[in-house]
Design a protein around this motif. Structure first.
Motif, PDB file in Angstrom:
ATOM      1  N   SER A  46       0.897  -1.034  -0.014  1.00 50.27           N
ATOM      2  CA  SER A  46       0.066   0.023  -0.123  1.00 50.27           C
ATOM      3  C   SER A  46       0.911   1.249  -0.122  1.00 50.27           C
ATOM      4  O   SER A  46       0.227   2.297  -0.070  1.00 50.27           O
ATOM      5  CB  SER A  46      -0.966   0.035   1.043  1.00 50.27           C
ATOM      6  OG  SER A  46      -0.175  -0.099   2.357  1.00 50.27           O
ATOM      7  N   ASN A  57      -0.869  -6.000   7.777  1.00 50.68           N
ATOM      8  CA  ASN A  57      -2.145  -5.501   7.140  1.00 50.68           C
ATOM      9  C   ASN A  57      -3.086  -4.841   8.128  1.00 50.68           C
ATOM     10  O   ASN A  57      -2.467  -4.784   9.375  1.00 50.68           O
ATOM     11  CB  ASN A  57      -2.971  -6.493   6.321  1.00 50.68           C
ATOM     12  CG  ASN A  57      -3.553  -7.509   7.115  1.00 50.68           C
ATOM     13  OD1 ASN A  57      -3.336  -7.663   8.396  1.00 50.68           O
ATOM     14  ND2 ASN A  57      -3.706  -8.732   6.491  1.00 50.68           N
ATOM     15  N   ALA A  58      -3.959  -4.325   7.543  1.00 53.31           N
ATOM     16  CA  ALA A  58      -4.769  -3.651   8.774  1.00 53.31           C
ATOM     17  C   ALA A  58      -5.166  -4.518   9.788  1.00 53.31           C
ATOM     18  O   ALA A  58      -5.495  -3.996  10.994  1.00 53.31           O
ATOM     19  CB  ALA A  58      -6.043  -2.924   8.069  1.00 53.31           C
ATOM     20  N   LEU A  61      -2.249  -5.373  12.259  1.00 53.55           N
ATOM     21  CA  LEU A  61      -2.101  -4.323  12.844  1.00 53.55           C
ATOM     22  C   LEU A  61      -2.852  -3.882  14.057  1.00 53.55           C
ATOM     23  O   LEU A  61      -2.721  -3.747  15.216  1.00 53.55           O
ATOM     24  CB  LEU A  61      -1.815  -3.222  11.859  1.00 53.55           C
ATOM     25  CG  LEU A  61      -1.135  -1.783  12.509  1.00 53.55           C
ATOM     26  CD1 LEU A  61       0.181  -2.181  12.906  1.00 53.55           C
ATOM     27  CD2 LEU A  61      -1.173  -0.663  11.450  1.00 53.55           C
ATOM     28  N   GLY A  62      -4.200  -3.965  13.574  1.00 55.08           N
ATOM     29  CA  GLY A  62      -5.258  -3.960  14.688  1.00 55.08           C
ATOM     30  C   GLY A  62      -5.213  -5.012  16.079  1.00 55.08           C
ATOM     31  O   GLY A  62      -5.214  -4.665  16.872  1.00 55.08           O
ATOM     32  N   LYS A  65      -2.218  -3.937  18.332  1.00 54.92           N
ATOM     33  CA  LYS A  65      -2.135  -2.746  18.999  1.00 54.92           C
ATOM     34  C   LYS A  65      -2.493  -3.043  20.465  1.00 54.92           C
ATOM     35  O   LYS A  65      -3.004  -4.125  20.843  1.00 54.92           O
ATOM     36  CB  LYS A  65      -3.156  -1.825  18.662  1.00 54.92           C
ATOM     37  CG  LYS A  65      -2.996  -1.173  16.960  1.00 54.92           C
ATOM     38  CD  LYS A  65      -2.011  -0.058  17.239  1.00 54.92           C
ATOM     39  CE  LYS A  65      -1.829   0.474  15.669  1.00 54.92           C
ATOM     40  NZ  LYS A  65      -0.796   1.425  15.431  1.00 54.92           N
ATOM     41  N   GLU A  74       0.489   2.899  10.358  1.00 54.52           N
ATOM     42  CA  GLU A  74      -0.257   2.410   9.064  1.00 54.52           C
ATOM     43  C   GLU A  74       0.050   1.117   8.576  1.00 54.52           C
ATOM     44  O   GLU A  74       1.241   0.898   8.722  1.00 54.52           O
ATOM     45  CB  GLU A  74      -0.082   3.621   8.086  1.00 54.52           C
ATOM     46  CG  GLU A  74      -0.730   4.961   8.444  1.00 54.52           C
ATOM     47  CD  GLU A  74      -2.382   5.096   8.563  1.00 54.52           C
ATOM     48  OE1 GLU A  74      -3.082   4.245   8.053  1.00 54.52           O
ATOM     49  OE2 GLU A  74      -2.490   5.624   9.710  1.00 54.52           O
ATOM     50  N   PRO A  75      -0.776   0.342   8.120  1.00 52.51           N
ATOM     51  CA  PRO A  75      -0.521  -1.021   7.379  1.00 52.51           C
ATOM     52  C   PRO A  75       0.546  -0.721   6.105  1.00 52.51           C
ATOM     53  O   PRO A  75       0.348   0.422   5.577  1.00 52.51           O
ATOM     54  CB  PRO A  75      -1.800  -1.727   7.130  1.00 52.51           C
ATOM     55  CG  PRO A  75      -2.808  -0.403   7.024  1.00 52.51           C
ATOM     56  CD  PRO A  75      -2.165   0.506   8.154  1.00 52.51           C
ATOM     57  N   ALA A  78      -2.109  -4.332   1.623  1.00 49.51           N
ATOM     58  CA  ALA A  78      -3.580  -4.761   1.825  1.00 49.51           C
ATOM     59  C   ALA A  78      -3.628  -6.265   1.077  1.00 49.51           C
ATOM     60  O   ALA A  78      -3.201  -6.504   0.129  1.00 49.51           O
ATOM     61  CB  ALA A  78      -4.400  -3.917   0.664  1.00 49.51           C
TER      62      ALA A  78
END
Length: 135
Positions: A46, A57-58, A61-62, A65, A74-75, A78
């Motif tokens: 990305s 990726n998102a 990463l989430g 956290k 940020e990732p 994608a």
């Protein structure tokens, strides 16, 4: 972090700690280019990604956290979900004919002890975390 990993005969310096089971970029990758595993694309960069960056990726990463890890904001890729066309799937061959005498097998004569087979132990890791243990 500050760890050097040898990949295909070259050294790749990890830019931050790589959680066990996660991938990292082995070479610089431009935004939009695919990341591959076992020769197949699993995601697209990305942004420009440098060799040694952990691939996040998102979703991953989430999930990481709040665990006290040194993570980017940020990732960097994608997910890529390619559609497989039916015409590219392998075609099944004809069924193998059944064995008429199911009482036979490729065994070894052990004299008075009867017959038997050779024993093999196979250790197959079910996750990336178990790979080093299986070796």
């Amino acid at each position: 972090k500050d760890q050097v990993v040898r990949v295909g005969g070259r050294a790749v310096a990890l830019r931050r700690n790589c959680p066990e089971g996660f991938r990292f970029a082995t070479e610089a990758t431009k935004s939009g280019e695919p990341f591959r595993s076992w020769g197949l694309p699993f995601g697209d960069a990305s942004r420009d990604v440098e060799a040694g960056e952990v691939l996040l990726n998102a979703g991953s990463l989430g999930a990481l956290k709040g665990r006290g890890l040194d993570l980017p904001d940020e990732p960097n890729f994608a997910d890529r979900l390619d559609v497989i066309e039916e015409k590219t799937l392998p075609r099944l061959k004809a069924q193998v004919p059944s064995v008429r005498d199911a009482r036979t097998f490729a065994g070894y004569d052990r004299g008075r002890r009867g017959v038997g087979t050779r024993n093999f132990a196979v250790v197959v890791p079910t996750t990336a975390a178990l790979g080093p243990w299986a070796k």
